[in-house]
Design a protein around this motif. Structure first.
Motif, PDB file in Angstrom:
ATOM      1  N   VAL A  59       4.091   3.690  -4.606  1.00  0.00           N
ATOM      2  CA  VAL A  59       3.987   3.144  -3.219  1.00  0.00           C
ATOM      3  C   VAL A  59       3.700   1.641  -3.360  1.00  0.00           C
ATOM      4  CG1 VAL A  59       2.760   3.139  -1.044  1.00  0.00           C
ATOM      5  CG2 VAL A  59       3.121   5.312  -2.264  1.00  0.00           C
ATOM      6  N   PHE A  60       4.551   0.840  -2.721  1.00  0.00           N
ATOM      7  CA  PHE A  60       4.407  -0.625  -2.768  1.00  0.00           C
ATOM      8  C   PHE A  60       4.109  -1.163  -1.331  1.00  0.00           C
ATOM      9  CE2 PHE A  60       7.206   0.682  -6.209  1.00  0.00           C
ATOM     10  CZ  PHE A  60       6.701  -0.015  -7.286  1.00  0.00           C
ATOM     11  N   TRP A  61       3.164  -2.134  -1.246  1.00  0.00           N
ATOM     12  CA  TRP A  61       2.862  -2.803   0.034  1.00  0.00           C
ATOM     13  C   TRP A  61       3.220  -4.283  -0.081  1.00  0.00           C
ATOM     14  CZ3 TRP A  61       1.304  -0.563   4.546  1.00  0.00           C
ATOM     15  CH2 TRP A  61       0.840   0.730   4.495  1.00  0.00           C
ATOM     16  N   TYR A  62       4.005  -4.665   0.907  1.00  0.00           N
ATOM     17  CA  TYR A  62       4.434  -6.064   0.967  1.00  0.00           C
ATOM     18  C   TYR A  62       3.948  -6.670   2.296  1.00  0.00           C
ATOM     19  CZ  TYR A  62       7.591  -4.532  -2.727  1.00  0.00           C
ATOM     20  OH  TYR A  62       8.104  -3.999  -3.874  1.00  0.00           O
ATOM     21  N   LYS A  63       3.755  -7.966   2.260  1.00  0.00           N
ATOM     22  CA  LYS A  63       3.317  -8.666   3.491  1.00  0.00           C
ATOM     23  C   LYS A  63       4.241  -9.838   3.756  1.00  0.00           C
ATOM     24  CE  LYS A  63      -0.460 -11.194   5.718  1.00  0.00           C
ATOM     25  NZ  LYS A  63      -1.756 -11.848   5.548  1.00  0.00           N
ATOM     26  N   ILE A  73      -0.287  -1.789  -4.896  1.00  0.00           N
ATOM     27  CA  ILE A  73       0.576  -0.785  -5.547  1.00  0.00           C
ATOM     28  C   ILE A  73      -0.268   0.441  -5.837  1.00  0.00           C
ATOM     29  CG2 ILE A  73       2.018  -0.250  -7.551  1.00  0.00           C
ATOM     30  CD1 ILE A  73       2.573  -3.224  -7.846  1.00  0.00           C
ATOM     31  N   MET A  74       0.374   1.575  -5.487  1.00  0.00           N
ATOM     32  CA  MET A  74      -0.227   2.848  -5.884  1.00  0.00           C
ATOM     33  C   MET A  74       0.769   3.514  -6.844  1.00  0.00           C
ATOM     34  SD  MET A  74      -1.270   6.216  -3.650  1.00  0.00           S
ATOM     35  CE  MET A  74       0.420   6.736  -3.497  1.00  0.00           C
ATOM     36  N   ASP A  75       0.352   3.783  -8.065  1.00  0.00           N
ATOM     37  CA  ASP A  75       1.234   4.319  -9.101  1.00  0.00           C
ATOM     38  C   ASP A  75       0.770   5.730  -9.419  1.00  0.00           C
ATOM     39  OD1 ASP A  75       2.921   4.804 -11.161  1.00  0.00           O
ATOM     40  OD2 ASP A  75       2.170   3.199 -12.466  1.00  0.00           O
ATOM     41  N   ALA A  76       1.682   6.720  -9.084  1.00  0.00           N
ATOM     42  CA  ALA A  76       1.368   8.140  -9.319  1.00  0.00           C
ATOM     43  C   ALA A  76       2.281   8.744 -10.345  1.00  0.00           C
ATOM     44  CB  ALA A  76       1.466   8.903  -8.003  1.00  0.00           C
ATOM     45  N   ARG A  77       2.870   7.937 -11.118  1.00  0.00           N
ATOM     46  CA  ARG A  77       3.794   8.450 -12.101  1.00  0.00           C
ATOM     47  C   ARG A  77       3.006   9.190 -13.184  1.00  0.00           C
ATOM     48  NH1 ARG A  77       6.952   3.099 -13.694  1.00  0.00           N
ATOM     49  NH2 ARG A  77       4.778   2.425 -13.619  1.00  0.00           N
ATOM     50  N   GLY A  78       3.512  10.364 -13.536  1.00  0.00           N
ATOM     51  CA  GLY A  78       2.908  11.193 -14.574  1.00  0.00           C
ATOM     52  C   GLY A  78       1.545  11.702 -14.143  1.00  0.00           C
ATOM     53  N   MET A  99      -6.039   2.660  -0.839  1.00  0.00           N
ATOM     54  CA  MET A  99      -5.012   3.579  -0.312  1.00  0.00           C
ATOM     55  C   MET A  99      -5.630   4.947  -0.172  1.00  0.00           C
ATOM     56  SD  MET A  99      -1.865   3.478   0.654  1.00  0.00           S
ATOM     57  CE  MET A  99      -0.583   4.688   1.074  1.00  0.00           C
ATOM     58  N   LYS A 100      -5.606   5.450   1.076  1.00  0.00           N
ATOM     59  CA  LYS A 100      -6.153   6.762   1.366  1.00  0.00           C
ATOM     60  C   LYS A 100      -4.996   7.752   1.427  1.00  0.00           C
ATOM     61  CE  LYS A 100     -10.533   5.636   2.277  1.00  0.00           C
ATOM     62  NZ  LYS A 100     -11.698   6.215   1.565  1.00  0.00           N
ATOM     63  N   ARG A 124       6.683   0.577   0.987  1.00  0.00           N
ATOM     64  CA  ARG A 124       7.844   1.198   0.302  1.00  0.00           C
ATOM     65  C   ARG A 124       7.329   2.360  -0.543  1.00  0.00           C
ATOM     66  NH1 ARG A 124      11.059  -1.597  -4.460  1.00  0.00           N
ATOM     67  NH2 ARG A 124       9.629  -0.302  -5.685  1.00  0.00           N
ATOM     68  N   VAL A 125       7.967   3.559  -0.326  1.00  0.00           N
ATOM     69  CA  VAL A 125       7.539   4.776  -1.017  1.00  0.00           C
ATOM     70  C   VAL A 125       8.704   5.243  -1.930  1.00  0.00           C
ATOM     71  CG1 VAL A 125       6.693   7.127  -0.780  1.00  0.00           C
ATOM     72  CG2 VAL A 125       6.132   5.396   0.964  1.00  0.00           C
ATOM     73  N   ASP A 126       8.393   5.341  -3.221  1.00  0.00           N
ATOM     74  CA  ASP A 126       9.401   5.823  -4.178  1.00  0.00           C
ATOM     75  C   ASP A 126       9.053   7.262  -4.542  1.00  0.00           C
ATOM     76  OD1 ASP A 126      10.533   3.313  -4.149  1.00  0.00           O
ATOM     77  OD2 ASP A 126       9.556   2.627  -5.997  1.00  0.00           O
ATOM     78  N   PHE A 127      10.130   8.080  -4.481  1.00  0.00           N
ATOM     79  CA  PHE A 127       9.985   9.500  -4.821  1.00  0.00           C
ATOM     80  C   PHE A 127      10.560   9.734  -6.221  1.00  0.00           C
ATOM     81  CE2 PHE A 127      10.227   9.261  -0.221  1.00  0.00           C
ATOM     82  CZ  PHE A 127       9.105   9.982   0.170  1.00  0.00           C
ATOM     83  N   LYS A 128      10.282  10.877  -6.669  1.00  0.00           N
ATOM     84  CA  LYS A 128      10.774  11.246  -8.000  1.00  0.00           C
ATOM     85  C   LYS A 128      12.278  11.448  -7.979  1.00  0.00           C
ATOM     86  CE  LYS A 128      10.204  14.696 -11.649  1.00  0.00           C
ATOM     87  NZ  LYS A 128       9.453  15.887 -12.099  1.00  0.00           N
TER      88      LYS A 128
END
Length: 875
Positions: A59-63, A73-78, A99-100, A124-128
């Motif tokens: 998950v990326f946050w831009y302004k 950035i929230m990184d949930a990979r692996g 990030m909640k 921006r939300v990236d899925f697998k």
């Protein structure tokens, strides 16, 4: 083979990614989020996968689409989504953002939010396996304003807590708010209501000015709130001010008003005021003047003030206002007044005055006079009284006293008796008052003093007597003139020959007089002397007459009364009607008499002779000096040593220089039950007739003797005129003394020896015989051996060789101002005289003479002398 499959898979993803990246340029829906700086905000981001069994890896946050990459950035990979790896740009959020994901809708929480955090965010939300998802959020950050600041007045001074205002004054408050994005609304609130919602914004300051034209009592302890708000997300920013108000008095009241007050009485007047804050100050006013030092103030509680005035009303207070004024000294124009119109009752104030057309010093007999009485009273006087010399006057038309109205007095045709002190008295319910008197003076022509017109004066030849002509007049006499009348001629006395005298201080100022010294030389000098006075009102109508007669022996005493007594002092102690309880104790007699005519000469003494029935000679003689008599009108004898039961005869005499009077006889006098013996009572008719016969015979002989002597002297002077100037002065002393009265109780209680009395009487006879044997041309004069200089005198005697007119001129050649004379004797004139102004008088004969009590006649000496030398100087 496996590698081939892996490569194809990556390529497919890349293609899908490119497709998705191509979609980023397309417009995305924007979600608006509003937050308040300083608080936390949660920006939502939908991270739910589009298909089942899909997972989020990034998950990326831009302004504001910045080129420098994501800010968070929230990184949930692996890993599982519940435990992602987080990264925050230290230059944007730092540790403020998190990030909640444990909630249904993932959110980026920023706490605290800053004003710089405002902007457009893209998540921006990236899925697998599934394509990337983008979302836009517009974050608006509201910056709350700072706490309002309240200023008081135009001076922009910070308001105090509490702030003080005066009731009725204007109040101005200003609320300033700094900052705030957007600019805040600034409003004033009181008791949940908006007082003012107008404000202005300038230079990052928002202002609301509250103006109250008149501060009322409702604003006491009021809380005024100034609110500043630019969002509903948070409560408005406020400041408040508590008002303290100085209050005016609400009510002032005089509690014990009365319909009327009485002058000069003390009253306690109470006044109460309440409603003032702080407590009111109470003052008392009478008219325009403050009443001080007579009021006491009390503060019963902080809101009530009471004042008690000790008030003594005066006459001048009638119709004035008594005012109680309550005032808050710190509040301008805060005074309240309760006015009481005073009605003061008072005793009448009286004043009297002559009529406006009258002159006080120009009121003559016969004029009409009126007085006006001015009365000021409350309530109105219901009675008015007039007084003359403290005696009330009543309507009397006959007497010329008229009361035409309530406040007027008219006197018609005033006389001398109308003069006096006039006053009026008014009466009302408060009392009565007598005004100050006004003196009425009535001008009148001269009249003889006390109304007497004729005085008969006895005089010896060559004796100087001082005739005092006393008159009453207003104004005082301006001139006097004298005339002399006898059977032969009428003479006017020159003005320079008499003097006007001043009245004694004991006599009223209306008494005026003129004095003439007069000396008869021969029989022709006995006649009538008249005195006339004149003032500006007119001339005296009736003259004052002096009938000059030859002096002789005194007349008998009158009204003699004997009263028995137990002692000599009972009469002196004032016991008039005393009587002895036992006749044997009454051995004293008190004998009282009234004087008769003194014969024209001063009385020297009195004599009382006591005769008993067993002895033809008198048993006792009591002498009483004329100056030592006890009574004012005659002698009082104390006769001691009388025996009860024995009869006595009393002979009483009056003595002057010519001798003794005929006796007054009291008989019989017996000291027993009878207590009073009076002349004319208890005396037989024979005795009365005998005494009257003797008196008539003696009078006839005396008249013939005087006539013969007068004729002889006249013939002698005409034939021997030359001898008068050659004869030397021959004087002989004449004694007027008798036996001296006994002094002391011892002398009174015992009778003097008979030999002493007889010797005294023999000596007196010898002296009289010696005087009669002297060769003298005037037998009426008792010669004196002592030669003395006589004063200047008026001697209207006839001198040979001179005409009558010359003798009249010389008769008044000598005048002397003597002291005030002693009382004279009065007889009656014999002839009728017509004076130059037409006045005629005829004196009736046969009237018995009485002792005068009017104008005085002064004798120059008690020893009568004959001096030819002095006579020559005065004629």
């Amino acid at each position: 083979m496996k590698r081939m499959l892996l490569l194809m898979s990556l390529l497919a993803r890349f293609v899908v990614a490119e497709v998705l990246l191509g979609d980023v340029d397309e417009p995305l829906p924007i979600l608006d989020v509003i937050a308040v700086a300083g608080h936390k905000v949660q920006i939502p981001c939908d991270i739910d996968p589009p298909i089942k069994d899909e997972t989020v890896i990034m998950v990326f946050w831009y302004k504001d689409e910045r080129d420098d990459g994501p800010i968070y950035i929230m990184d949930a990979r692996g890993k599982q989504i519940a435990q992602p790896k987080l990264w925050s740009d230290p230059y944007v959020f730092g540790e403020r953002a998190v990030m909640k994901t444990d909630v249904k809708l993932a959110k980026l929480q920023i706490d605290p939010l800053e004003s710089t955090d405002s902007g457009v965010y893209r998540c921006r939300v990236d899925f697998k396996d599934s394509p990337t998802k983008n979302q836009k959020i517009n974050l608006t950050v509201i910056v709350p304003p700072k706490k309002p600041i309240i200023y008081a007045g135009d001076s922009r001074s910070l308001a105090k807590m509490p702030h003080l205002f005066n009731e009725g004054s204007e109040m101005s408050l200003e609320c300033d708010v700094i900052g705030g994005s957007p600019p805040p609304k600034v409003t004033w609130h009181f008791e949940g209501k908006i007082l003012d919602h107008s404000y202005s914004h300038e230079h990052d300051i928002t202002t609301n000015k509250l103006d109250i034209l008149k501060v009322t009592r409702d604003l006491l302890r009021a809380r005024l709130i100034c609110e500043a708000s630019n969002t509903q997300l948070i409560p408005p920013v406020t400041s408040e001010i508590i008002l303290d108000v100085n209050l005016k008095p609400l009510i002032v009241n005089i509690t014990n008003k009365r319909p009327h007050l009485s002058a000069l009485r003390t009253y306690e007047i109470e006044c109460i005021s309440w409603g003032s804050r702080p407590e009111a100050v109470i003052t008392w006013w009478k008219g325009a003047h403050q009443v001080k030092h007579m009021a006491r103030n009390f503060a019963d509680n902080p809101n009530i003030t009471r004042s008690v005035l000790s008030y003594v009303p005066t006459i001048e207070d009638d119709g004035k206002f008594l005012t109680c004024r309550a005032e808050n000294p710190v509040v301008p124009n805060s005074a309240l007044e309760d006015k009481w119109l005073l009605m003061v009752y008072y005793v009448p104030v009286v004043s009297i005055k002559l009529g406006s057309s009258l002159k006080a010093n120009d009121i003559n007999e016969g004029d009409d006079v009126y007085f006006e009485c001015d009365v000021r009273a409350n309530p109105k006087a219901y009675k008015l009284l007039w007084f003359k010399d403290n005696r009330e006057l009543h309507q009397n038309t006959t007497a010329g006293i008229i009361l035409p109205g309530e406040q007027s007095l008219v006197l018609q045709n005033v006389k001398r008796a109308s003069a006096g002190e006039y006053s009026c008295m008014a009466v009302n319910v408060e009392g009565k008052s007598l005004g100050k008197s006004v003196t009425l003076e009535v001008m009148y022509a001269p009249i003889c003093k006390d109304g007497s017109s004729t005085q008969v004066v006895g005089a010896l030849k060559h004796e100087t007597i001082s005739l005092v002509c006393g008159v009453q007049s207003k104004p005082p006499p301006t001139t006097f003139h004298w005339t002399f009348n006898n059977s032969g001629e009428l003479m006017s006395v020159p003005v320079t020959r008499f003097a006007q005298i001043k009245p004694l201080s004991l006599i009223t100022s209306n008494w005026h007089g003129s004095r003439l010294n007069y000396t008869p030389q021969n029989d022709m000098d006995y006649g009538t002397v008249a005195c006339w006075a004149k003032n500006r009102i007119g001339e005296q109508r009736t003259p004052c007459l002096f009938q000059i007669i030859v002096a002789g022996k005194p007349y008998p005493l009158q009204n003699c009364t004997a009263l028995q007594s137990t002692g000599p002092y009972a009469h002196r102690m004032g016991h008039e009607d005393f009587k002895a309880t036992d006749s044997r104790d009454a051995d004293w007699l008190i004998v009282r008499c009234s004087e008769g005519f003194d014969g024209g000469l001063p009385l020297t003494n009195y004599e009382l002779e006591v005769y008993s029935e067993e002895n033809v000679y008198h048993a006792n003689t009591i002498y009483l000096n004329h100056t030592d008599r006890s009574g004012s009108s005659g002698p009082v004898f104390e006769v001691p040593g009388l025996e009860p039961g024995r009869n006595y005869r009393l002979h009483l005499y009056a003595v002057n220089a010519k001798g003794r009077s005929d006796p007054v006889v009291l008989e019989p006098v017996t000291l027993k039950g009878v207590a009073m013996y009076t002349t004319g009572h208890g005396i037989s008719d024979e005795t009365t007739d005998y005494s009257l016969l003797v008196a008539c015979f003696a009078g006839g002989v005396t008249a013939i003797f005087i006539l013969i002597i007068g004729i002889t002297l006249t013939l002698y002077r005409r034939n021997h005129t030359s001898q008068a100037t050659k004869t030397q002065a021959v004087t002989t002393a004449a004694t007027t003394e008798g036996a001296q009265p006994y002094e002391g109780k011892e002398n009174r209680s015992t009778a003097p020896p008979a030999t002493t009395n007889q010797a005294h009487r023999d000596g007196l006879k010898e002296r009289i015989n010696a005087a009669e044997s002297l060769p003298d041309d005037d037998p009426d004069v008792i010669p004196s051996k002592a030669v003395e200089r006589r004063p200047d005198i008026f001697e209207p005697g006839y001198t040979s060789g001179k005409l009558k007119s010359e003798r009249a001129k010389d008769a008044f050649g000598c005048l002397e101002d003597l002291d005030y004379p002693s009382p004279a004797s009065v007889l009656h004139a014999k002839d009728t005289w017509v004076y130059p102004n037409g006045y005629a008088v005829r004196n009736e004969s046969g009237l018995s003479p009485i002792r005068p009590s009017t104008l005085p006649v002064h004798r120059a000496h008690d020893i009568y002398t004959r001096s030819l030398r002095v006579q020559e100087s005065c004629i």
